[in-house]
Design an enzyme around this catalytic site. Structure first.
Site, PDB file in Angstrom:
ATOM      1  N   ARG A   1     -12.762  -1.918   8.077  1.00  0.00           N
ATOM      2  CA  ARG A   1     -11.256  -2.429   8.041  1.00  0.00           C
ATOM      3  C   ARG A   1     -11.027  -3.287   9.230  1.00  0.00           C
ATOM      4  O   ARG A   1     -10.556  -4.502   8.999  1.00  0.00           O
ATOM      5  CB  ARG A   1     -10.109  -1.206   7.891  1.00  0.00           C
ATOM      6  CG  ARG A   1      -8.966  -1.860   7.606  1.00  0.00           C
ATOM      7  CD  ARG A   1      -7.836  -0.884   7.259  1.00  0.00           C
ATOM      8  NE  ARG A   1      -8.173  -0.146   5.979  1.00  0.00           N
ATOM      9  CZ  ARG A   1      -8.807   0.981   5.578  1.00  0.00           C
ATOM     10  NH1 ARG A   1      -8.890   1.630   6.760  1.00  0.00           N
ATOM     11  NH2 ARG A   1      -9.236   1.302   4.579  1.00  0.00           N
TER      12      ARG A   1
ATOM     13  N   ASN B   1      -0.628   3.528   1.547  1.00  0.00           N
ATOM     14  CA  ASN B   1      -1.294   4.441   2.604  1.00  0.00           C
ATOM     15  C   ASN B   1      -0.950   3.992   3.808  1.00  0.00           C
ATOM     16  O   ASN B   1      -1.490   2.886   4.353  1.00  0.00           O
ATOM     17  CB  ASN B   1      -2.633   4.444   2.221  1.00  0.00           C
ATOM     18  CG  ASN B   1      -3.862   5.161   3.299  1.00  0.00           C
ATOM     19  OD1 ASN B   1      -3.539   5.229   4.391  1.00  0.00           O
ATOM     20  ND2 ASN B   1      -4.852   5.299   2.663  1.00  0.00           N
TER      21      ASN B   1
ATOM     22  N   LYS C   1     -11.965   3.069  16.545  1.00  0.00           N
ATOM     23  CA  LYS C   1     -12.407   2.994  14.976  1.00  0.00           C
ATOM     24  C   LYS C   1     -12.381   1.360  14.473  1.00  0.00           C
ATOM     25  O   LYS C   1     -13.277   0.789  14.048  1.00  0.00           O
ATOM     26  CB  LYS C   1     -11.715   3.668  14.087  1.00  0.00           C
ATOM     27  CG  LYS C   1     -11.948   3.782  12.767  1.00  0.00           C
ATOM     28  CD  LYS C   1     -11.007   4.443  11.720  1.00  0.00           C
ATOM     29  CE  LYS C   1     -11.337   4.123  10.247  1.00  0.00           C
ATOM     30  NZ  LYS C   1     -10.394   4.794   9.187  1.00  0.00           N
TER      31      LYS C   1
ATOM     32  N   LYS D   1      -3.840   3.018   6.728  1.00  0.00           N
ATOM     33  CA  LYS D   1      -4.399   1.513   6.416  1.00  0.00           C
ATOM     34  C   LYS D   1      -3.331   0.963   7.376  1.00  0.00           C
ATOM     35  O   LYS D   1      -3.798  -0.074   8.078  1.00  0.00           O
ATOM     36  CB  LYS D   1      -4.453   1.342   5.074  1.00  0.00           C
ATOM     37  CG  LYS D   1      -5.462   1.730   4.118  1.00  0.00           C
ATOM     38  CD  LYS D   1      -5.703   1.180   2.792  1.00  0.00           C
ATOM     39  CE  LYS D   1      -6.927   1.989   1.870  1.00  0.00           C
ATOM     40  NZ  LYS D   1      -6.733   1.328   0.668  1.00  0.00           N
TER      41      LYS D   1
ATOM     42  N   ASP E   1      -8.540  -2.553  -0.556  1.00  0.00           N
ATOM     43  CA  ASP E   1      -9.151  -1.737  -1.285  1.00  0.00           C
ATOM     44  C   ASP E   1     -10.447  -1.334  -0.730  1.00  0.00           C
ATOM     45  O   ASP E   1     -11.408  -2.252  -0.402  1.00  0.00           O
ATOM     46  CB  ASP E   1      -9.428  -2.356  -2.992  1.00  0.00           C
ATOM     47  CG  ASP E   1      -9.791  -1.025  -3.472  1.00  0.00           C
ATOM     48  OD1 ASP E   1      -9.460   0.103  -3.369  1.00  0.00           O
ATOM     49  OD2 ASP E   1     -10.358  -1.241  -4.946  1.00  0.00           O
ATOM     50  N   SER E   2     -10.894   0.075  -0.583  1.00  0.00           N
ATOM     51  CA  SER E   2     -12.138   0.323   0.361  1.00  0.00           C
ATOM     52  C   SER E   2     -12.705   1.445  -0.552  1.00  0.00           C
ATOM     53  O   SER E   2     -12.218   2.207  -1.282  1.00  0.00           O
ATOM     54  CB  SER E   2     -11.647   0.836   1.460  1.00  0.00           C
ATOM     55  OG  SER E   2     -10.962  -0.024   2.450  1.00  0.00           O
TER      56      SER E   2
ATOM     57  N   ASP F   1     -13.075   9.943   6.938  1.00  0.00           N
ATOM     58  CA  ASP F   1     -13.613   9.817   8.400  1.00  0.00           C
ATOM     59  C   ASP F   1     -14.013  10.936   8.973  1.00  0.00           C
ATOM     60  O   ASP F   1     -14.976  10.694   9.662  1.00  0.00           O
ATOM     61  CB  ASP F   1     -12.023   9.455   9.053  1.00  0.00           C
ATOM     62  CG  ASP F   1     -11.548   7.967   8.937  1.00  0.00           C
ATOM     63  OD1 ASP F   1     -12.456   7.270   8.497  1.00  0.00           O
ATOM     64  OD2 ASP F   1     -10.525   7.677   9.213  1.00  0.00           O
TER      65      ASP F   1
ATOM     66  N   GLY G   1      -9.070  10.289   4.983  1.00  0.00           N
ATOM     67  CA  GLY G   1      -9.979  10.336   4.006  1.00  0.00           C
ATOM     68  C   GLY G   1     -11.466  10.856   4.371  1.00  0.00           C
ATOM     69  O   GLY G   1     -11.427  12.037   4.980  1.00  0.00           O
TER      70      GLY G   1
ATOM     71  N   THR H   1       0.973  -1.168   0.093  1.00  0.00           N
ATOM     72  CA  THR H   1       0.159  -0.016   0.056  1.00  0.00           C
ATOM     73  C   THR H   1       0.771   1.287   0.072  1.00  0.00           C
ATOM     74  O   THR H   1       1.995   1.237   0.345  1.00  0.00           O
ATOM     75  CB  THR H   1      -0.879  -0.029   1.259  1.00  0.00           C
ATOM     76  OG1 THR H   1      -1.701   1.204   1.140  1.00  0.00           O
ATOM     77  CG2 THR H   1      -0.042   0.088   2.502  1.00  0.00           C
TER      78      THR H   1
HETATM   79  P1  IMP Z   1      -8.769   3.161  -1.567  1.00  0.00           P
HETATM   80  O1  IMP Z   1      -8.810   1.843  -1.003  1.00  0.00           O
HETATM   81  O2  IMP Z   1      -7.089   3.616  -1.245  1.00  0.00           O
HETATM   82  O3  IMP Z   1      -8.791   3.115  -3.111  1.00  0.00           O
HETATM   83  O4  IMP Z   1      -9.569   4.201  -0.829  1.00  0.00           O
HETATM   84  C1  IMP Z   1     -10.431   4.868  -1.586  1.00  0.00           C
HETATM   85  C2  IMP Z   1     -10.784   6.115  -1.081  1.00  0.00           C
HETATM   86  O5  IMP Z   1     -11.502   6.202   0.113  1.00  0.00           O
HETATM   87  C3  IMP Z   1      -9.509   7.078  -0.677  1.00  0.00           C
HETATM   88  O6  IMP Z   1      -9.629   8.401  -0.888  1.00  0.00           O
HETATM   89  C4  IMP Z   1      -9.407   6.715   1.032  1.00  0.00           C
HETATM   90  O7  IMP Z   1      -8.899   7.915   1.651  1.00  0.00           O
HETATM   91  C5  IMP Z   1     -10.865   6.555   1.250  1.00  0.00           C
HETATM   92  N1  IMP Z   1     -10.889   5.528   2.378  1.00  0.00           N
HETATM   93  C6  IMP Z   1     -10.607   4.333   2.651  1.00  0.00           C
HETATM   94  N2  IMP Z   1     -10.559   3.814   3.546  1.00  0.00           N
HETATM   95  C7  IMP Z   1     -11.076   4.595   4.360  1.00  0.00           C
HETATM   96  C8  IMP Z   1     -11.391   4.740   5.841  1.00  0.00           C
HETATM   97  O8  IMP Z   1     -11.333   3.750   6.652  1.00  0.00           O
HETATM   98  N3  IMP Z   1     -11.831   5.736   6.381  1.00  0.00           N
HETATM   99  C9  IMP Z   1     -12.016   6.901   5.513  1.00  0.00           C
HETATM  100  N4  IMP Z   1     -11.594   6.945   4.279  1.00  0.00           N
HETATM  101  C10 IMP Z   1     -11.226   6.001   3.780  1.00  0.00           C
END
Ligand code: IMP
Length: 179
Positions: A164, A8, A158, A11, A60-61, A138, A136, A6
């Site tokens: 997650r 990030n 959280k 995460k 991936d979220s 949050d 993000g 990652t």
């Molecule tokens: P990705 O999983 O990195 O593709 O995340 C997609 C988007 O959702 C990104 O802009 C992340 O900042 C946001 N995101 C992913 N996980 C979370 C979380 O746990 N809380 C808030 N935003 C999230």
């Protein structure tokens, strides 16, 4: 040590609280455009397996908002980068149905096979940003049963209820059993 691929760090830090045996491999990789997080994960696992040696995991979220037909969903990263929380709040102005959910799909590449584990957290989109923790979306997401946003919680708090946290606890069970 199990590898989390990652870029990030947030995460990684959330996951590391649940699985201490986790190593971050910092890498930003291109994702395909697809209708589901699961498809994105499968594609990424396959392409990353050509450059990452051995077993690894990815996350991936996305944030899925009822009143917006599930938007931003699989476009969550792009939407956050472009219109951000402010833009989402603007789209939600005068919207009474504020229900939304976060979904995490953890992809595992384990001995050449892809596995996927899912975690979902239901909640609502608040009317303003609050809190400085997390990342993000949050600051605008209030999980069910709470009156504060994810950004007003500690990582441990959280993790207890988050998408997650749920997926990572499944991952811990998977690793305990098979790794
Ligand atoms: P990705 O999983 O990195 O593709 O995340 C997609 C988007 O959702 C990104 O802009 C992340 O900042 C946001 N995101 C992913 N996980 C979370 C979380 O746990 N809380 C808030 N935003 C999230």
């Amino acid at each position: 040590m199990f590898k989390l691929v990652t870029h990030n760090k947030n995460k990684y830090e959330e996951m590391k609280k649940i699985i201490s045996d986790l190593e971050m491999v910092s890498m930003e990789y291109a994702e395909i455009q697809a209708d589901t997080l699961e498809e994105v994960i499968d594609f990424s696992l396959d392409t990353l397996s050509t450059v990452i040696e051995g077993n690894f995991i990815i996350d991936d979220s996305g944030l899925f908002i009822d009143a917006l037909g599930g938007f931003p969903g699989v476009y969550s990263a792009y939407v956050f980068k472009t219109i951000g929380n402010e833009g989402i709040l603007k789209l939600m102005t005068s919207e009474s149905n504020r229900r939304a959910y976060f979904k995490t799909v953890i992809g595992i590449r384990f001995n050449g096979i892809n596995y996927k584990l899912v975690g979902i957290c239901h909640g609502t989109i608040s009317t303003k940003e609050s809190g400085n923790n997390g990342f993000g979306y949050d600051p605008i997401f209030v999980p069910e049963g709470y009156t504060k946003s994810f950004a007003e919680m500690s990582t441990e708090e959280k993790n207890k209820v988050s998408h997650r946290g749920k997926a990572v606890r499944k991952l811990a069970a998977f690793l305990e059993r098979f790794a």
